[in-house]
Design an enzyme around this catalytic site. Structure first.
Site, PDB file in Angstrom:
ATOM      1  N   LYS A 126      -4.703  14.844   0.786  1.00 54.81           N
ATOM      2  CA  LYS A 126      -4.056  16.062   1.285  1.00 54.81           C
ATOM      3  C   LYS A 126      -2.766  16.348   0.512  1.00 54.81           C
ATOM      4  CE  LYS A 126      -2.108  12.995   4.725  1.00 54.81           C
ATOM      5  NZ  LYS A 126      -2.239  12.449   6.078  1.00 54.81           N
TER       6      LYS A 126
ATOM      7  N   TYR B  24      29.172  21.404  -7.134  1.00 57.69           N
ATOM      8  CA  TYR B  24      29.632  22.253  -6.028  1.00 57.69           C
ATOM      9  C   TYR B  24      30.483  21.434  -5.067  1.00 57.69           C
ATOM     10  CZ  TYR B  24      26.356  25.872  -7.491  1.00 57.69           C
ATOM     11  OH  TYR B  24      25.700  26.830  -8.196  1.00 57.69           O
TER      12      TYR B  24
HETATM   13  C1  LIG Z   1      -2.377  11.088   6.021  1.00 57.72           C
HETATM   14  C2  LIG Z   1      -3.327  10.381   6.894  1.00 57.72           C
HETATM   15  C3  LIG Z   1      -3.763   9.082   6.583  1.00 57.72           C
HETATM   16  C4  LIG Z   1      -3.220   8.281   5.445  1.00 57.72           C
HETATM   17  O1  LIG Z   1      -2.087   7.562   5.852  1.00 57.72           O
HETATM   18  P1  LIG Z   1      -1.260   6.659   4.826  1.00 57.72           P
HETATM   19  O2  LIG Z   1      -0.153   6.157   5.646  1.00 57.72           O
HETATM   20  O3  LIG Z   1      -0.813   7.577   3.737  1.00 57.72           O
HETATM   21  O4  LIG Z   1      -2.183   5.616   4.327  1.00 57.72           O
HETATM   22  C5  LIG Z   1      -4.751   8.541   7.374  1.00 57.72           C
HETATM   23  N1  LIG Z   1      -5.271   9.215   8.431  1.00 57.72           N
HETATM   24  C6  LIG Z   1      -4.843  10.445   8.767  1.00 57.72           C
HETATM   25  C7  LIG Z   1      -5.450  11.126   9.945  1.00 57.72           C
HETATM   26  C8  LIG Z   1      -3.862  11.068   8.031  1.00 57.72           C
HETATM   27  O5  LIG Z   1      -3.445  12.278   8.374  1.00 57.72           O
END
Ligand SMILES: *Cc1c(COP(=O)(O)O)cnc(C)c1O
Length: 396
Positions: free
Chosen positions: A51, A286
């Site tokens: 994702k 800044y």
């Molecule tokens: C993002 C996600 C993962 C992966 O988790 P990590 O901590 O990056 O290994 C697993 N399951 C779901 C439902 C997620 O949204």
């Protein structure tokens, strides 16, 4: 697989002298994947989470590398992300993990994505489209065992169970509808202290187990059951599931004190674009929040918060130049960051500074940068802006 959707205008050719960029070490990614696999019972399915543009690495080259691991499916958060993978030519199942807004169901069915369902209304909407299109559409059910953001509540099986069971039974063998293929939950504290992780994983597994035992009686075939993210995979394996959903560890983010860190996958580099000698009392950035206490030499780097370098590292982060640390001085601006190179005086414009890199070279790791910025590795990676070209290093 093409990395550009056909409708995009042709990009300018990548310039070798880019101001700042990201390097992705595909070999390290592969070895991190092997570490996860080694922690699992043989035959455990892999559902790599890709994702948010593959945690910022660039999802097309990422999926190209992950294909050789023959994953059971890929995990994304949104329907658009799933459609993008289909456009790249991915044929494997694609699970969409976040609940989708009403109206997304047509695109789900069209792109042959697998929805993870959290409530009866969403199930109803998907069935309607599936029946109209005369398609048997796969679904997974999320069980909420404490994460509280999505899923059918594990303590309310009596409320939702009968209706879901009826829908699944009515659609099996029908000319369109849903087919239950998988079941999962998500651990909320798998990367906390070992005691806390162990305790909460046990409690969530217990809640999940009661629901999954009931559901497995409704369906004739085996379900794909997945519970573990990276941290849980490494600490407790598949936790009784038949697949796991690793993400961050593959990409170089650590998952708790007791777990040996992954190999560093992502490096962030920026060019020096100005070197200047300043007298005591000179100010930078800044708000003029830093003032030289003595004559100093400063270098301006061609990277800023507009590239995803957290502004919270102002006056506290460091970069590495010629194997030596140079502290960030003053506030980080959108496009530039100044470092004190008094200790690395031979630095010249055009030199390359490492902002995130490899622990075995003394460079700041992803986790060091995240901690310094008061956040987590996930937010650093997904915050790296599209301004930075992603350069995948050749596999070893
Ligand atoms: C993002 C996600 C993962 C992966 O988790 P990590 O901590 O990056 O290994 C697993 N399951 C779901 C439902 C997620 O949204």
């Amino acid at each position: 697989m093409s990395t550009q959707p056909p409708s995009s205008p042709a990009p300018h050719p990548a310039r070798s002298d880019a101001r700042a960029w990201i390097e992705v070490d595909a070999g390290a990614l592969g070895r991190n994947l092997d570490r996860i696999r080694a922690a699992l019972p043989t035959g455990t399915g892999l559902i790599p989470m890709v994702k948010a543009d593959g945690y910022g690495l660039g999802v097309a080259p990422l999926v190209e590398r992950l294909e050789s691991a023959e994953p059971r499916a890929y995990g994304v958060a949104t329907v658009d992300e799933g459609m993008e993978l289909r456009d790249f030519g991915v044929r494997r199942p694609i699970l969409v993990f976040s609940p989708v807004p009403p109206g997304d169901e047509d695109a789900v069915v069209e792109a042959e994505l697998t929805l993870c369902l959290s409530d009866r209304a969403a199930l109803g909407r998907l069935r309607e489209v599936a029946r109209r299109e005369r398609r048997l559409v796969p679904v997974h059910l999320e069980i909420d065992t404490g994460m509280g953001r999505a899923g059918f509540r594990s303590d309310a099986l009596d409320d939702w169970g009968p209706a879901v069971r009826e829908a699944v039974a009515a659609d099996s063998g029908a000319d369109g509808g849903v087919a239950l293929e998988g079941l999962f939950t998500h651990f909320h504290s798998a990367d906390e202290s070992p005691e806390r992780a162990q305790e909460t994983i046990a409690a969530q597994r217990e809640r999940f187990g009661r629901v999954s035992a009931a559901i497995e009686e409704w369906v004739p075939g085996p379900l794909l059951v997945h519970l573990s993210n990276s941290a849980a995979s490494l600490r407790t394996g598949a936790a009784g599931g038949t697949a796991v959903r690793p993400g961050i560890f593959l990409y170089g983010g650590g998952v708790g004190e007791e777990v040996e860190p992954p190999e560093d996958v992502v490096s962030v580099r920026a060019r020096v674009i100005r070197v200047v000698d300043v007298p005591a009392g000179a100010t930078v950035g800044y708000g003029a929040t830093y003032r030289a206490g003595a004559p100093e030499r400063w270098a301006t780097l061609a990277i800023g918060y507009g590239d995803g370098l957290p502004r919270a590292l102002s006056n506290r982060g460091r970069v590495v130049l010629q194997e030596r640390s140079a502290p960030i001085v003053g506030r980080i601006s959108m496009d530039m960051t100044v470092v004190d190179i008094t200790g690395v005086p031979s630095t010249r414009p055009g030199d390359v500074a490492t902002i995130v890199g490899r622990r075995d070279r003394g460079e700041p790791t992803l986790d060091e940068v995240a901690t310094g910025a008061g956040t987590i590795s996930y937010e650093i990676l997904t915050g790296l802006s599209p301004r930075l070209p992603r350069r995948w290093l050749r596999d070893p």
